[in-house]
Design a protein around this motif. Sequence first.
Motif, PDB file in Angstrom:
ATOM      1  N   PRO A 226      -9.248 -17.932  20.759  1.00  0.00           N
ATOM      2  CA  PRO A 226      -9.496 -19.383  20.747  1.00  0.00           C
ATOM      3  C   PRO A 226      -9.378 -20.006  19.359  1.00  0.00           C
ATOM      4  O   PRO A 226      -8.828 -21.104  19.206  1.00  0.00           O
ATOM      5  CB  PRO A 226     -10.922 -19.501  21.305  1.00  0.00           C
ATOM      6  CG  PRO A 226     -11.098 -18.286  22.158  1.00  0.00           C
ATOM      7  CD  PRO A 226     -10.354 -17.209  21.423  1.00  0.00           C
ATOM      8  N   ALA A 227      -9.883 -19.318  18.336  1.00  0.00           N
ATOM      9  CA  ALA A 227      -9.773 -19.854  16.975  1.00  0.00           C
ATOM     10  C   ALA A 227      -8.319 -19.848  16.502  1.00  0.00           C
ATOM     11  O   ALA A 227      -7.869 -20.782  15.825  1.00  0.00           O
ATOM     12  CB  ALA A 227     -10.639 -19.049  16.014  1.00  0.00           C
ATOM     13  N   ALA A 228      -7.565 -18.810  16.871  1.00  0.00           N
ATOM     14  CA  ALA A 228      -6.153 -18.738  16.479  1.00  0.00           C
ATOM     15  C   ALA A 228      -5.345 -19.877  17.105  1.00  0.00           C
ATOM     16  O   ALA A 228      -4.394 -20.397  16.491  1.00  0.00           O
ATOM     17  CB  ALA A 228      -5.565 -17.390  16.897  1.00  0.00           C
ATOM     18  N   MET A 229      -5.717 -20.276  18.308  1.00  0.00           N
ATOM     19  CA  MET A 229      -5.028 -21.395  18.961  1.00  0.00           C
ATOM     20  C   MET A 229      -5.117 -22.675  18.153  1.00  0.00           C
ATOM     21  O   MET A 229      -4.252 -23.551  18.257  1.00  0.00           O
ATOM     22  CB  MET A 229      -5.622 -21.634  20.355  1.00  0.00           C
ATOM     23  CG  MET A 229      -5.178 -20.665  21.422  1.00  0.00           C
ATOM     24  SD  MET A 229      -5.914 -21.074  23.015  1.00  0.00           S
ATOM     25  CE  MET A 229      -5.226 -22.701  23.303  1.00  0.00           C
ATOM     26  N   TRP A 230      -6.175 -22.784  17.354  1.00  0.00           N
ATOM     27  CA  TRP A 230      -6.407 -24.045  16.641  1.00  0.00           C
ATOM     28  C   TRP A 230      -5.305 -24.352  15.633  1.00  0.00           C
ATOM     29  O   TRP A 230      -5.133 -25.503  15.229  1.00  0.00           O
ATOM     30  CB  TRP A 230      -7.770 -24.004  15.956  1.00  0.00           C
ATOM     31  CG  TRP A 230      -8.410 -25.342  15.865  1.00  0.00           C
ATOM     32  CD1 TRP A 230      -8.706 -26.032  14.733  1.00  0.00           C
ATOM     33  CD2 TRP A 230      -8.817 -26.178  16.948  1.00  0.00           C
ATOM     34  NE1 TRP A 230      -9.273 -27.244  15.039  1.00  0.00           N
ATOM     35  CE2 TRP A 230      -9.351 -27.359  16.394  1.00  0.00           C
ATOM     36  CE3 TRP A 230      -8.780 -26.053  18.339  1.00  0.00           C
ATOM     37  CZ2 TRP A 230      -9.845 -28.398  17.172  1.00  0.00           C
ATOM     38  CZ3 TRP A 230      -9.271 -27.078  19.123  1.00  0.00           C
ATOM     39  CH2 TRP A 230      -9.792 -28.225  18.539  1.00  0.00           C
ATOM     40  N   PHE A 231      -4.523 -23.345  15.231  1.00  0.00           N
ATOM     41  CA  PHE A 231      -3.387 -23.580  14.346  1.00  0.00           C
ATOM     42  C   PHE A 231      -2.284 -24.382  15.037  1.00  0.00           C
ATOM     43  O   PHE A 231      -1.432 -24.974  14.359  1.00  0.00           O
ATOM     44  CB  PHE A 231      -2.789 -22.252  13.875  1.00  0.00           C
ATOM     45  CG  PHE A 231      -3.539 -21.582  12.752  1.00  0.00           C
ATOM     46  CD1 PHE A 231      -3.764 -22.245  11.555  1.00  0.00           C
ATOM     47  CD2 PHE A 231      -3.997 -20.283  12.892  1.00  0.00           C
ATOM     48  CE1 PHE A 231      -4.425 -21.626  10.509  1.00  0.00           C
ATOM     49  CE2 PHE A 231      -4.659 -19.651  11.852  1.00  0.00           C
ATOM     50  CZ  PHE A 231      -4.877 -20.323  10.654  1.00  0.00           C
TER      51      PHE A 231
END
Length: 493
Positions: A226-231
Amino acid sequence: MDTKKPGVVSYDQVGDEYLQNRKLRKSAGWILLWALGVGAVISGDYYGWQFGLAQGFKALAIATVLMAAMYVCIVFTIAELSAALPHAGGFFSFTRNAFGPTGGFICGLTDTIEYVITPAVIVVGIGGYVNKLVFGDSTPPDGITFFWWFLFYAVFVAVNIRGVELTLKIGLLITGIAAAVLIVFYISAVSSGAFSWENLQRFTPHETKASSWLPSGTWHIFAALPAAMWFYLAIEQLPLAAEEAHDAVNDMPKALIWGMLTLLILSMCTLVLNTGVISNPQAFSESEAPLADGLSEVFGIGAGMRLLTLVSLTGLIASFHGIIYAYGRVLFALSRAGYFPRWMSLTGKNHTPYVAIILGAGIGFACAVVIKYFGENSMVGKSLLSMAVFGAVISYAMVMLSFIKLRITRPNMPRPYRSPLGIPGAVVGLVLSLIALLATFDDKAARPGVWGVAIFVFVGIVYFFLYSRHHLVAQAPEEEDALIAQAEHELSH
């Protein structure tokens, strides 16, 4: 016309003035579209991604590569669909054509959640940067953070209502500044000697040893998704601008592909260089201003660092500004077609959906305040992020399925642009989006927000089946296109 299909949907008769009061204005070429797409996402390089470092740098790096692959598949898929179906509804339009009114509504609803919640995530980050700029490491006074949130919402809601030309031109300006700040940081991090590969090794989960190549196996990769998607989250908003583009058929695919390439370069540089300048990683994964922390490591604490922190706010502002545009358009499209209350789609003399823009701001602000009051104080941004990601990945899966179905069932549909990845690319995007969906449930602290979104979706579906499906508007472009295609299909069979 008042056509009825028992058990399915029915349409209300509306007059010519209905669409006259719901008109958008063409104002964008591909450069402005590129800026809109990159600007909507670039805040991910300033805030949000750092939560994934709680799983370790290596896990977050692998998760970022996986999510980059997912978004590449998504971008090529929606480049084809947006050229074939250039309507303001975006994902709602694609799924409406593939899976009928129910599928279109569900995808539109999850899109709405993503775009209304995402500015709330970003405004929390803006508040963190402003507090750091004004108060340094001191604790800000009670209530000041809420004031920053309200102030930024008020200013950029006003800009978006003022007119699409102003919205897009400001978006180009602040996106350019935001990208320039990142490039200056990258060059300075390397040239100053602040970057160190050893710093990357320090980011490991608390319960593991730094000597392990990938601590605790692959689970940390899953948890970091989920945090990686924020890119990359929100590049998919670009098709919402189709009715305001001068040449959506040609410009939309170009803006999507160049926008994704830009984001890929920025994300990899941010992940490695911002992490690699942090000498004390203990609290960095919960930082409210990760780039500001990186700037202080490179330039030290002083006037220069404060100036760069001030300028770095443009990254968050670019996305905040761009996604206010996005939720205004998705609410507008669903309301114009009758899926949401019709008064939400009214446009004023500036041809902007002012009701939808104000309404979405009120909901986003309320979500941030409620979670700040009732959730763990340090987890407000993370909870909102999980809510936005949860809504997004559902819509991604539905659009991948829509692409596959339309390729099979409507092979003769005009496709001015065709995805080079075809159905295999959509399948890869579908699988990765489903894995990312499961990952949103991994963090216990974020689960209440995810369940809140699930409840909201359920309530929306109940509203659709009890009321709105009986009061749709056939003249809305998304509905009209789907109904014509349906009639042609029935005649051919």
